[in-house]
Design a protein around this motif. Structure first.
Motif, mmCIF file in Angstrom:
data_model
loop_
_atom_site.group_PDB
_atom_site.id
_atom_site.type_symbol
_atom_site.label_atom_id
_atom_site.label_comp_id
_atom_site.label_asym_id
_atom_site.label_seq_id
_atom_site.Cartn_x
_atom_site.Cartn_y
_atom_site.Cartn_z
ATOM 1 N N VAL A 151 0.831 -1.199 0.000
ATOM 2 C CA VAL A 151 0.000 0.000 0.000
ATOM 3 C C VAL A 151 0.867 1.251 0.000
ATOM 4 O O VAL A 151 0.680 2.163 -0.813
ATOM 5 N N ILE A 152 1.852 1.315 0.881
ATOM 6 C CA ILE A 152 2.723 2.485 0.964
ATOM 7 C C ILE A 152 3.568 2.604 -0.298
ATOM 8 O O ILE A 152 3.795 3.706 -0.823
ATOM 9 N N PHE A 153 4.043 1.482 -0.805
ATOM 10 C CA PHE A 153 4.850 1.483 -2.032
ATOM 11 C C PHE A 153 4.072 2.103 -3.184
ATOM 12 O O PHE A 153 4.602 2.942 -3.933
ATOM 13 N N LEU A 154 2.817 1.725 -3.329
ATOM 14 C CA LEU A 154 1.998 2.263 -4.410
ATOM 15 C C LEU A 154 1.573 3.700 -4.119
ATOM 16 O O LEU A 154 1.466 4.517 -5.043
ATOM 17 N N ALA A 155 1.324 4.014 -2.852
ATOM 18 C CA ALA A 155 0.940 5.379 -2.499
ATOM 19 C C ALA A 155 2.041 6.370 -2.844
ATOM 20 O O ALA A 155 1.762 7.519 -3.208
ATOM 21 N N ALA A 156 3.292 5.938 -2.762
ATOM 22 C CA ALA A 156 4.420 6.784 -3.141
ATOM 23 C C ALA A 156 4.565 6.908 -4.651
ATOM 24 O O ALA A 156 5.449 7.613 -5.126
ATOM 25 N N ARG A 157 3.688 6.220 -5.392
ATOM 26 C CA ARG A 157 3.720 6.140 -6.849
ATOM 27 C C ARG A 157 5.100 5.685 -7.322
ATOM 28 O O ARG A 157 5.713 6.236 -8.244
ATOM 29 N N SER A 158 5.567 4.629 -6.665
ATOM 30 C CA SER A 158 6.920 4.126 -6.916
ATOM 31 C C SER A 158 7.095 3.601 -8.329
ATOM 32 O O SER A 158 8.212 3.560 -8.840
ATOM 33 N N GLU A 159 5.987 3.191 -8.966
ATOM 34 C CA GLU A 159 6.115 2.680 -10.331
ATOM 35 C C GLU A 159 6.628 3.753 -11.287
ATOM 36 O O GLU A 159 7.198 3.437 -12.333
ATOM 37 N N GLY A 168 1.751 4.049 -22.234
ATOM 38 C CA GLY A 168 1.082 2.959 -21.517
ATOM 39 C C GLY A 168 -0.350 3.326 -21.177
ATOM 40 O O GLY A 168 -1.273 2.517 -21.335
ATOM 41 N N ALA A 169 -0.551 4.566 -20.722
ATOM 42 C CA ALA A 169 -1.913 5.025 -20.408
ATOM 43 C C ALA A 169 -2.762 5.083 -21.668
ATOM 44 O O ALA A 169 -3.950 4.740 -21.653
ATOM 45 N N GLY A 170 -2.160 5.514 -22.773
ATOM 46 C CA GLY A 170 -2.906 5.589 -24.020
ATOM 47 C C GLY A 170 -3.326 4.227 -24.527
ATOM 48 O O GLY A 170 -4.479 4.017 -24.935
ATOM 49 N N ILE A 171 -2.403 3.276 -24.503
ATOM 50 C CA ILE A 171 -2.715 1.919 -24.975
ATOM 51 C C ILE A 171 -3.783 1.278 -24.103
ATOM 52 O O ILE A 171 -4.671 0.565 -24.586
ATOM 53 N N PRO A 185 -3.157 -9.195 -15.825
ATOM 54 C CA PRO A 185 -3.475 -8.182 -14.812
ATOM 55 C C PRO A 185 -3.571 -8.736 -13.399
ATOM 56 O O PRO A 185 -3.487 -7.983 -12.432
ATOM 57 N N ASP A 186 -3.751 -10.054 -13.267
ATOM 58 C CA ASP A 186 -3.808 -10.641 -11.935
ATOM 59 C C ASP A 186 -2.462 -10.608 -11.232
ATOM 60 O O ASP A 186 -2.392 -10.730 -10.011
ATOM 61 N N LEU A 187 -1.385 -10.428 -11.996
ATOM 62 C CA LEU A 187 -0.042 -10.442 -11.412
ATOM 63 C C LEU A 187 0.493 -9.061 -11.088
ATOM 64 O O LEU A 187 1.455 -8.938 -10.322
ATOM 65 N N VAL A 188 -0.082 -8.013 -11.676
ATOM 66 C CA VAL A 188 0.495 -6.673 -11.557
ATOM 67 C C VAL A 188 -0.608 -5.667 -11.248
ATOM 68 O O VAL A 188 -1.647 -5.650 -11.911
ATOM 69 N N SER A 189 -0.373 -4.819 -10.271
ATOM 70 C CA SER A 189 -1.286 -3.727 -9.983
ATOM 71 C C SER A 189 -1.496 -2.873 -11.226
ATOM 72 O O SER A 189 -0.609 -2.752 -12.075
ATOM 73 N N PHE A 190 -2.652 -2.236 -11.320
ATOM 74 C CA PHE A 190 -2.907 -1.424 -12.511
ATOM 75 C C PHE A 190 -2.011 -0.180 -12.558
ATOM 76 O O PHE A 190 -1.851 0.437 -13.601
ATOM 77 N N LEU A 191 -1.404 0.211 -11.455
ATOM 78 C CA LEU A 191 -0.501 1.362 -11.466
ATOM 79 C C LEU A 191 0.820 1.037 -12.165
ATOM 80 O O LEU A 191 1.197 1.737 -13.109
ATOM 81 N N PRO A 192 1.570 -0.010 -11.779
ATOM 82 C CA PRO A 192 2.751 -0.381 -12.571
ATOM 83 C C PRO A 192 2.399 -0.807 -13.996
ATOM 84 O O PRO A 192 3.246 -0.757 -14.882
ATOM 85 N N SER A 193 1.137 -1.206 -14.215
ATOM 86 C CA SER A 193 0.708 -1.551 -15.574
ATOM 87 C C SER A 193 0.486 -0.310 -16.426
ATOM 88 O O SER A 193 0.212 -0.418 -17.622
#
Length: 619
Positions: free
Chosen positions: A204-212, A243-246, A393-401
């Motif tokens: 949660v903290i890792f993603l909240a920091a937008r680490s991707e 990535g966001a566009g695709i 998508p089951d393996l990777v959060s949608f943020l790093p995706s």
């Protein structure tokens, strides 16, 4: 809608819950179509002050004054590399404190408005390790003093890197004669290590920091010579954009546009119905909505970045910069739920800094790299998670995706038997209460219930909402009218401080953590949960979770069936392909103390089968 008063839906709060669930959804969906959340405009002013005065103003002041520059002399610092570095670090600090994205009422934080540090500096709050059974020393779901100390060290490391003056860099001196140095790369090494360790302890903290997005930048700050650092940063931002566009290909994004535009405070009320096919009667997206989404969204996010990356024509590059600035300020102005306003402001500055401050025709084209194979490796590394996340998508959060606001999210709806939701307030350690409980400090209970249903109506306007509510019809039947339904993204925010639309933060792992604390009885807490759509498939996977029993059913559904239906499901639930269900004997074994507790899994009687709108799952 006034400055301080919300635009309340046209319902009688006293009798609202007596109406059938889908009648509530239809009424509030139509209201959302004209007014959005109906927030008072003072709330939008608060968000603007936060992003432009606190984030922008304080950030610029810190970055410039600590680097020997005058914040009022923009021409002196806008293209100084150390200012860009400190802008990244300041953004990470703001995000990881919980003051950036997923902040405030538009993300379900009413009182207090801040999650983040209020949770993560407190022992015994929930933490969610990504691989507790595979990574040593990460098991458990309760925050320890070690986790608190680790988080505090990250805050200190970021603050020190921001306030210390720059150091000399021979590679920078060679490229830019008059400069103010760079952030000391030595400060990046412990920060990178701390973020990685924290990510293994609590995703949660890792993603909240937008680490991707920001962790690769820190790696580039710490390891690369200056010109290659700039080129790698260009590749990073282009990867995010493209990535966001695709990710916006397909059906989902068209459904994002209407409720997003309806929630835009400056959009005239008369124009909002134009984003729906036949407002109130047919709430599917109109051709206008599809055009806005796929032309101004998809095309711009792919074509614009490619021009910026490869163009050597100044006029064309400036035009592309203006185009991308328009995109980000437009997104910022719509106040999308989860409110990633700081992210949009940073990307606006990054566009100018990287592509006008260090343009391709001035020695900063990809061909100017000193490490060609290194750039190839960087491209491969940057593309790894977006490619994997779109295929699996089951393996990777949608943020790093890199699927930011594409409408293709893992999502869930929670259903509580009457009174069962109160267990969360009673047994879960956290600085805030349930979203409804927060609302009770401002509104009567019946008004709070209407507000909570506005979030459910918002979800129904997206493709996932039709599937989630279809699942709950099948598993709850007529009890859907009496159960307490909650939008899981907002409930998750109140429990772990952050969500940002990532259903992986409230899958069966979080439900199991809640069960260990609350001990729900079978049937008290039911979750409909769906995974994102893989880019190469026309289906999405789903799970039904009973907090007491675990996952009780899995299967798939066709995306087109959800997209073609109305938010209030007038034709009944969409069809599903049931792959597996927990049979009746296995459920009895879990709930009956006289039976050996060995739940058994089985395929549906006829193997995988299609379940029509009229089928009911045997309970």
């Amino acid at each position: 809608m006034g400055l301080t008063q919300p635009n309340f839906p046209p319902v009688d709060p006293e009798t609202f819950l007596e109406r059938p669930f889908f009648d509530r959804i239809r009424t509030l969906g139509a209201h959302w179509g004209e007014y959005g959340f109906g927030s008072p405009k003072i709330l939008h002013i608060i968000y603007l002050l936060k992003v432009f005065v606190f984030y922008g103003g304080v950030g610029i002041t810190l970055a410039t004054l600590t680097s020997g520059l005058n914040p009022l002399h923009v021409a002196e610092w806008w293209n100084e590399p150390i200012i860009y570095q400190k802008a990244i670090l300041w953004t990470v600090l703001v995000e990881i404190l919980g003051i950036g994205g997923s902040w405030g009422p538009l993300a379900g934080h009413f009182k207090p408005m801040t999650g983040g540090c209020l949770y993560w500096l407190r022992p015994q709050t929930i933490r969610l390790p990504p691989w507790p059974d595979k990574v040593p020393f990460t098991k458990g779901d309760s925050r320890t003093p070690f986790d608190v100390a680790l988080y505090a060290l990250i805050l200190v490391n970021l603050a020190v890197a921001i306030v210390l003056p720059g150091v000399d860099s021979s590679s920078l001196d060679k490229a830019v004669a008059d400069n103010h140095g760079l952030v000391n790369p030595v400060l990046m090494y412990p920060l990178i290590a701390l973020l990685i360790v924290m990510g293994l302890r609590d995703k949660v903290i890792f993603l909240a920091a937008r680490s991707e997005q920001y962790l690769p930048a820190m790696i580039f700050f710490g390891l690369l010579p200056f010109v290659d650092m700039i080129l790698a940063l260009k590749l990073l931002i282009v990867t995010v954009w493209i990535g966001a566009g695709i990710s916006k290909f397909g059906y989902h994004f068209s459904l994002v546009i209407p409720p997003m535009m309806s929630n835009t405070p400056w959009m005239p009320k008369a124009l909002k119905p134009m984003f729906y096919r036949k407002f109130a009667d047919d709430m599917r997206p109109s051709k206008l909505a599809g055009g806005v989404g796929h032309v101004l969204g998809t095309v711009v996010e792919i074509a614009g970045p490619l021009v910026l990356l490869f163009s050597t024509n100044k006029v064309l590059t400036v035009a592309a910069v203006v185009l991308m600035l328009g995109l980000h300020f437009f997104i910022l102005s719509t106040f999308p739920l989860a409110v990633p306003l700081e992210w949009n402001l940073l990307f606006s500055y990054a566009t100018v800094f990287l592509f006008l401050g260090f343009p391709t025709w001035d020695g900063y084209a990809l061909t100017d790299t000193s490490m060609p194979w290194g750039m190839v490796a960087i491209v491969a590394a940057l593309c790894f998670f977006p490619v994997l996340g779109n295929l699996r998508p089951d393996l990777v959060s949608f943020l790093p995706s890199m699927r930011q606001y594409a409408g293709n999210w893992a999502s869930a709806t929670w259903a509580f038997a009457p009174g069962a939701e109160e267990k969360l307030d009673k047994y879960v350690v956290r600085p805030a209460k349930n979203t409804r409980t927060q609302l009770l400090t401002m509104y009567p209970p019946e008004v709070a219930d209407v507000v909570m249903h506005q979030l459910l109506a918002w979800r129904s306007m997206h493709s996932q909402g039709r599937a989630l509510y279809s699942l709950l019809i099948r598993h709850l039947g007529s009890d859907i009218d009496t159960y307490t339904l909650r939008e899981a993204e907002f409930s998750c925010n109140s429990l772990v401080a952050f969500n940002f639309g990532d259903g992986h933060l409230h899958d069966e792992k979080l439900i199991a953590a809640l069960q260990r604390r609350c001990n729900f009885a079978p049937g008290e807490f039911t979750v409909a949960w769906i995974e994102s759509q893989p880019i190469h498939k026309g289906t999405q996977s789903y799970k039904v979770i009973d907090a007491a029993l675990g996952v009780i059913e899995t299967g798939t559904y066709r995306v087109v069936d959800a997209v073609n239906e109305q938010p209030w499901l007038p034709n009944g639930p969409i069809p599903f392909q049931v792959d597996w269900t927990l049979d009746v004997d296995a459920r009895r074994a879990v709930t009956d103390p006289e039976v050996v507790r060995e739940p058994q899994m089985r395929r549906s009687d006829a193997g995988s089968r299609s379940v029509s709108a009229n089928d009911q799952v045997q309970q």
